[in-house]
Write a protein that holds these residues in place. Structure first.
Motif, short mmCIF file in Angstrom:
data_model
loop_
_atom_site.label_atom_id
_atom_site.label_comp_id
_atom_site.label_asym_id
_atom_site.label_seq_id
_atom_site.Cartn_x
_atom_site.Cartn_y
_atom_site.Cartn_z
N THR A 95 0.83 -1.21 0.00
CA THR A 95 0.00 0.00 0.00
C THR A 95 0.86 1.25 0.00
O THR A 95 0.42 2.30 -0.46
CB THR A 95 -0.95 0.01 1.21
OG1 THR A 95 -0.18 -0.06 2.42
CG2 THR A 95 -1.92 -1.16 1.17
N HIS A 102 -6.51 -0.41 2.79
CA HIS A 102 -7.49 -1.45 3.11
C HIS A 102 -8.67 -0.82 3.86
O HIS A 102 -8.73 -0.84 5.08
CB HIS A 102 -6.83 -2.57 3.91
CG HIS A 102 -5.93 -3.41 3.07
ND1 HIS A 102 -4.60 -3.11 2.88
CD2 HIS A 102 -6.18 -4.52 2.34
CE1 HIS A 102 -4.07 -4.01 2.07
NE2 HIS A 102 -5.01 -4.88 1.73
N SER A 108 -8.12 -7.18 -2.29
CA SER A 108 -6.70 -7.35 -2.02
C SER A 108 -6.30 -8.81 -2.25
O SER A 108 -7.15 -9.70 -2.22
CB SER A 108 -6.42 -6.94 -0.57
OG SER A 108 -5.04 -6.80 -0.33
N ALA A 147 -3.53 -4.35 -1.87
CA ALA A 147 -4.85 -3.89 -2.29
C ALA A 147 -4.77 -3.37 -3.72
O ALA A 147 -3.79 -2.72 -4.09
CB ALA A 147 -5.35 -2.80 -1.34
#
Length: 192
Positions: A95, A102, A108, A147
């Motif tokens: 990320t 998230h 994800s 993700a």
């Protein structure tokens, strides 16, 4: 004649690709971000385009009452019902690299060690789960998960799957999480 697919652009100019996951409980529409997460979104779209999700299902439900991990999360996991995916693992896109956090409805990739993910196993987050982002403590390596998209319609279906209580007693970490009767993903296709 080649197929044409819908590519969406939001108010920031970011491009996304819409995909419909049709389940036995209803449709879940997601968008994936191939510009921000080219490896993860690209692998997912490769599975979609090549028909590799044939026989896929949502097979794991994670709730506060059955999560053995720390911190506790909420999600449903889906994909192929095999330990041997038909494709190679892809490099981890954190990320921190993508900027895709998230949050409720995020899509994800599941993984064990960094670099062991494929679109064969993915999950949908329920509620915001910062412990799954880069630097979060859900994994000891603190690299988080990759993700690459989000649900735009059908979170009611996601929540209905998560609330299914008929589970097996498989393994200590996933005890009470594996569905006895997985929810079939009847088709996965790009939205026209």
């Amino acid at each position: 004649m080649g197929e044409t697919f819908q590519t969406l652009e939001d108010s920031t100019g970011e491009q996304s690709v819409a995909v419909i996951l049709s389940t036995s409980l209803g449709d879940i529409e997601v968008v994936v971000y191939p510009q921000r997460a080219p490896l993860s979104a690209g692998d997912f779209l490769d599975y979609v385009d090549r028909g590799l999700f044939k026989g896929a299902a949502f097979y794991r439900v994670i709730r506060p009452d059955n999560d053995a991990g720390s911190p506790i999360i909420e999600a449903i996991q889906g994909g192929l019902l095999t330990e041997s995916p038909p494709t190679e693992f892809i490099a981890h896109e954190s990320t921190q690299q993508t900027g895709i956090k998230h949050l409720d409805g995020s899509l994800s990739l599941a993984r064990r060690e960094v670099g062991t993910a494929t679109a064969a196993a993915f999950f949908i987050i329920i509620g915001d789960q910062p412990s799954m982002d880069f630097g979060g403590s859900r994994n000891a390596d603190m690299q988080g998960f990759a993700a690459f998209g989000r649900v735009v319609k059908g979170m009611d279906v996601v929540r209905a799957i998560q609330q299914i209580r008929e589970t097996s007693d498989e393994g200590p970490f996933v005890k009470g999480q594996k569905l006895s009767n997985p929810v079939a993903i009847e088709s996965v296709k790009r939205k026209d």
